[in-house]
Design a protein around this motif. Structure first.
Motif, PDB file in Angstrom:
ATOM      1  N   ASP A 255       0.439  -3.448   6.918  1.00  0.00           N
ATOM      2  CA  ASP A 255       1.259  -3.075   7.847  1.00  0.00           C
ATOM      3  C   ASP A 255       1.538  -4.063   8.716  1.00  0.00           C
ATOM      4  OD1 ASP A 255       1.301  -0.566   6.727  1.00  0.00           O
ATOM      5  OD2 ASP A 255      -0.314   0.139   8.130  1.00  0.00           O
TER       6      ASP A 255
ATOM      7  N   LEU B 149       8.446   2.295   9.552  1.00  0.00           N
ATOM      8  CA  LEU B 149       8.125   0.998   8.641  1.00  0.00           C
ATOM      9  C   LEU B 149       9.458   1.544   7.613  1.00  0.00           C
ATOM     10  CD1 LEU B 149       4.290   0.997   7.846  1.00  0.00           C
ATOM     11  CD2 LEU B 149       5.604  -1.066   8.676  1.00  0.00           C
TER      12      LEU B 149
ATOM     13  N   ASN C  44       0.925  -1.226  -0.119  1.00  0.00           N
ATOM     14  CA  ASN C  44      -0.034  -0.015  -0.155  1.00  0.00           C
ATOM     15  C   ASN C  44       0.858   1.221  -0.092  1.00  0.00           C
ATOM     16  OD1 ASN C  44      -1.914   2.117   0.467  1.00  0.00           O
ATOM     17  ND2 ASN C  44      -3.129   0.785   1.836  1.00  0.00           N
ATOM     18  N   GLN C  45       0.763   1.965  -1.012  1.00  0.00           N
ATOM     19  CA  GLN C  45       1.745   3.127  -1.250  1.00  0.00           C
ATOM     20  C   GLN C  45       1.367   4.327  -0.678  1.00  0.00           C
ATOM     21  OE1 GLN C  45       2.985   2.525  -5.355  1.00  0.00           O
ATOM     22  NE2 GLN C  45       4.721   1.421  -4.726  1.00  0.00           N
ATOM     23  N   ASN C  46      -0.018   4.399  -0.260  1.00  0.00           N
ATOM     24  CA  ASN C  46      -0.499   5.636   0.419  1.00  0.00           C
ATOM     25  C   ASN C  46       0.227   5.828   1.814  1.00  0.00           C
ATOM     26  OD1 ASN C  46      -2.492   6.086  -1.651  1.00  0.00           O
ATOM     27  ND2 ASN C  46      -4.182   6.031  -0.498  1.00  0.00           N
ATOM     28  N   ARG C  47       0.425   7.157   2.237  1.00  0.00           N
ATOM     29  CA  ARG C  47       1.517   7.432   3.274  1.00  0.00           C
ATOM     30  C   ARG C  47       0.357   7.470   4.394  1.00  0.00           C
ATOM     31  NH1 ARG C  47       6.089   6.044   2.162  1.00  0.00           N
ATOM     32  NH2 ARG C  47       7.144   7.638   3.737  1.00  0.00           N
ATOM     33  N   HIS C  48       0.654   7.144   5.557  1.00  0.00           N
ATOM     34  CA  HIS C  48      -0.008   7.451   6.750  1.00  0.00           C
ATOM     35  C   HIS C  48      -0.059   8.741   7.308  1.00  0.00           C
ATOM     36  CE1 HIS C  48       1.375   3.024   7.265  1.00  0.00           C
ATOM     37  NE2 HIS C  48       0.417   2.904   7.674  1.00  0.00           N
ATOM     38  N   THR C  49      -1.219   8.936   7.909  1.00  0.00           N
ATOM     39  CA  THR C  49      -1.393  10.292   8.668  1.00  0.00           C
ATOM     40  C   THR C  49      -0.223  10.493   9.363  1.00  0.00           C
ATOM     41  OG1 THR C  49      -3.887   9.788   8.398  1.00  0.00           O
ATOM     42  CG2 THR C  49      -3.141  11.673   9.565  1.00  0.00           C
ATOM     43  N   LEU C  50       0.150   9.378  10.434  1.00  0.00           N
ATOM     44  CA  LEU C  50       1.156   9.628  11.337  1.00  0.00           C
ATOM     45  C   LEU C  50       2.387   9.543  10.442  1.00  0.00           C
ATOM     46  CD1 LEU C  50       0.065   7.936  14.495  1.00  0.00           C
ATOM     47  CD2 LEU C  50       0.849  10.135  14.449  1.00  0.00           C
TER      48      LEU C  50
END
Lengths: 222, 299
Positions: free
Chosen positions: A82, A15, A2-8
């Protein structure tokens, strides 16, 4: 992957660090395996000694990766891809550490072979090593890229490696039975071939972890 | 001789979430075959108690729909969590289940049905007060009445017209025991409920809800105002209560959803995106929107 970044952003950073550490370990293990075989083929005792000494570095990598993964789970409670990434990274590190152990085994056997004098039969290690190193490279690249296709391709490559190892081992066994050449050297050589075959198996295990990370499918023991 | 493999560079480019719309979803997402899953298998589907069929709901007489095309089965005797970002409609849907939204003049179910044990809850012969006896509710902020502990737990029974002190006492004791509060309050049942701690007040509200023996308990973020210890007690209580009740819980705490619920439904912008076993929703969701939300990649 999943290549979307986390909000944090700290979650992403952790990671990324974990992934980088596993790749760093992969490079160190690849180098150890290369030097072990190189030491055998080039009759370089110093190189064999350094492989044995440098195994500590790989062991430390494994411990560091476990600490990073545990910290990541405690801090960020990863789920889904994750979570699989974190758990499988630990498993990949475990496989890499065992590959490094096989590099050490090869280096130890190489020292014994070299001490017993020249033996042209050691050259038969080279093609097998090339196949095992390619498998290892593919496994690490599949982990880095999240490539299921490359990971799945390892099964066929490993079957080829197994066939080659069996063929070579059979040839050496015949020599041993016929008492042709230095039998002790040949027995050590058999163990070197066996270690390279195991490297292939462990590369396949890494590929299976990649498939689990990317698709949640458990293809072990199939 | 150099055999060192060259690693490919990894692409970490971001994907625009809005640019990859997902197709319409089936109500049930198939569970992965256990033989092919590692820790993502879920419990077998239980018998359905609540059936929501193509539900649409509006707060402004149908001008805009807050809920759209919700089709969902809620199994009996299980805990089902509703998750999703603020404004996704999960609390609205929860309040639809016992027609609490009827109290808003402009609120209206625009289409679809909600059936509980096969009965349409919006049918003309259904009395909303009777419905709410069968479908109890616990709110985000604990809200005991300024009465004694006993009177709070007995409140629903008194509304139903129960006058026998013996019946009331038995019901109160049963409800307080079921809500794991009995041992803490049995010696001070006539004390004010407002003297209890926050966690105890919330458990008293749960006791008040279960005293009338509903079939379903709706919980709207029941632990959001509680500390971790009180939260753990409520979660333990929810786990115990599922033996006798069907529970639907709205929560923003995703770890709570994973701890207490067998099934989880994810909502976004008034639509049900995905529903399935909790282990699947948090282990290997089928929809990218779900994965992005549960893993903290949203917005």
């Amino acid at each position: 992957m999943n290549q979307n970044r986390h909000t944090l952003r700290a979650f992403d950073a952790s990671l990324d660090s974990l992934r980088s550490e596993v790749l760093g370990m992969g490079a160190a293990v690849t180098m150890n395996l290369e030097r072990a075989v190189h030491g055998l083929l080039m009759e370089n005792m110093d190189e064999c000694n350094s492989v044995i000494a440098d195994d500590e570095t790989v062991d430390q990598y494994e411990k560091d990766i476990d600490v990073m993964a545990m910290s990541l789970m405690v801090r960020f409670n990863p789920v889904a891809t994750d979570l699989r990434m974190v758990i499988s990274s630990m498993n990949v590190a475990r496989s890499l550490e065992r590959i490094s152990d096989h590099a050490v085994n090869i280096a130890r056997r190489a020292r014994k072979i070299l001490r017993a004098g020249e033996n042209e039969k050691v050259k038969m290690v080279e093609p097998l090593y090339t196949m095992a190193a390619l498998e290892l490279r593919d496994a690490i690249t599949a982990y880095a890229d999240g490539s299921v296709e490359r990971a799945l391709g390892l099964h066929d490559k490993d079957a080829e490696l197994d066939r080659a190892q069996k063929k070579l081992a059979k040839g050496i066994s015949k020599l041993i039975e016929g008492q042709e050449g230095n039998v002790v050297q040949l027995i050590h050589l058999l163990f070197v071939l066996r270690s390279l075959e195991r490297v292939g198996d462990l590369a396949v295990n890494i590929g299976e972890e990649v498939v689990f990370i990317e698709s949640a499918e458990d293809i072990r023991h199939q | 001789m150099s055999f060192v493999p060259q690693l490919n560079e990894r692409s970490m480019n971001e994907i625009n979430f809005d640019a990859t719309p997902e197709p319409a979803l089936p109500a049930e997402i198939p569970v992965m075959s256990p033989a092919k899953s590692r820790g993502t298998e879920g419990k077998e589907a239980a018998k359905s108690l609540i059936e929501i069929e193509d539900l649409g709901f509006s707060y402004d007489l149908g001008q805009t729909e807050t809920l759209r095309n919700i089709t969902l089965s809620i199994p009996k005797g299980q805990v089902t969590s509703f998750i999703g970002p603020s404004g996704c409609g999960k609390s609205t849907l929860l309040r639809c289940l016992n027609r609490m939204n009827d109290l808003i003049d402009t609120a209206k179910v625009t289409r679809g049905k909600i059936k509980i044990m096969g009965q349409d809850i919006h049918a003309a012969d259904v009395d909303p007060i009777e419905l709410r006896k069968r479908v109890g509710m616990v709110f985000q902020k604990y809200n005991p009445f300024p009465k004694s502990i006993f009177e709070n737990a007995a409140y629903g029974m008194r509304i139903q017209g129960v006058k026998s002190q013996k019946v009331l006492a038995e019901a109160v004791e049963r409800a307080l025991k079921q809500s794991a509060l009995w041992d803490e309050v049995k010696d001070r049942l006539n004390s004010s409920a407002l003297g209890l701690s926050g966690g105890q007040q919330q458990r008293l509200c749960i006791a008040r809800a279960i005293a009338v023996q509903p079939e379903i308990i709706l919980m709207d973020e029941p632990c959001s105002a509680l500390d971790p210890i009180a939260t753990a007690r409520i979660e333990e209580l929810i786990t115990d209560l599922k033996e006798n009740y069907t529970i639907v819980i709205v929560t923003h705490n995703m770890q709570q959803a994973t701890r207490v619920s067998a099934r989880t439904a994810f909502f976004y912008l008034g639509e049900l995106i995905e529903v399935g076993p909790t282990t699947k929703i948090f282990g290997n969701p089928s929809k990218k929107q779900t994965e992005d939300y549960v893993s903290g990649r949203f917005g």
